[in-house]
Scaffold this active site. Sequence first.
Site, PDB file in Angstrom:
ATOM      1  CE  LYS A  83       3.058   1.882   4.155  1.00  0.00           C
ATOM      2  NZ  LYS A  83       4.174   1.170   3.535  1.00  0.00           N
TER       3      LYS A  83
HETATM    4  C1  E4P Z   1       6.642   2.555   1.873  1.00  0.00           C
HETATM    5  O1  E4P Z   1       5.763   2.962   2.596  1.00  0.00           O
HETATM    6  C2  E4P Z   1       6.374   1.729   0.686  1.00  0.00           C
HETATM    7  O2  E4P Z   1       5.737   0.535   1.039  1.00  0.00           O
HETATM    8  C3  E4P Z   1       7.656   1.466  -0.046  1.00  0.00           C
HETATM    9  O3  E4P Z   1       8.347   2.694  -0.190  1.00  0.00           O
HETATM   10  C4  E4P Z   1       7.435   0.804  -1.392  1.00  0.00           C
HETATM   11  O4  E4P Z   1       8.651   0.767  -2.065  1.00  0.00           O
HETATM   12  P1  E4P Z   1       8.871  -0.122  -3.398  1.00  0.00           P
HETATM   13  O5  E4P Z   1       8.051   0.464  -4.490  1.00  0.00           O
HETATM   14  O6  E4P Z   1      10.341  -0.005  -3.647  1.00  0.00           O
HETATM   15  O7  E4P Z   1       8.450  -1.514  -3.047  1.00  0.00           O
END
Ligand code: E4P
Length: 216
Positions: A83
């Site tokens: 990521k």
């Molecule tokens: C997933 O890849 C993201 O990091 C995650 O869905 C972020 O979610 P949030 O906005 O609830 O922290």
Amino acid sequence: MKIFADTANVEDIRTACSWGIIDGVTTNPSLVARENRPFEEVVKEICEICPGPVSAEVVSLEAEGMIQEARKVSSWAPNIAVKIPMIKEGIKAISVLSQEGIKTNCTLCFSPNQALLAAKVGATFISPFIGRLDDIGHRGMDLVEQIAQIYDNYDFETEIIVSSVRHPQHVVEAALIGADICTIPFAVLEKMFNHPLTDVGVERFLADWNKAGLSL
Ligand code: E4P
């Protein structure tokens, strides 16, 4: 639509995988920090539980640092997608990593232009953060629609991961749009099973069966 578990908790991932519905996992630094365990150990364990793509995030903010971290993290298991945040340095890093065949998930996407740039450099996945857009009064799902249209126009292969999901209705909307993937927190996954009429129905069928003295 593929379903990813949006968590770094191995027990929750194990449970969700046992339901047979999980195609991959996404984590982020906040989710990993919650587990109070070394990053490498958690990611490796998740990769063993789930054979699908597992997203693990870099923390460097410079392309060179991101590339080094990505090479390291991706060597931990064959199913890792690294990521990388949607910033200039991140796009630079994804461009290099794509050429090396390292899977990437471009994260923190909040606009269609950002998604276009990520696709241009060959990101494997793009993660639009729907819930965080809703939180500031935007319609997060509009972004998913726009990205889907743009990717369709130009046959980009980057897959859309609907992220920052807050409730089951987000999942329905993602599926109606035709998103490739929706990554879902464990609590929301559990809610997707529920309907009061299902519970009442199961109870009544069983009561009638028992009343009649039937057996199987
Ligand atoms: C997933 O890849 C993201 O990091 C995650 O869905 C972020 O979610 P949030 O906005 O609830 O922290």
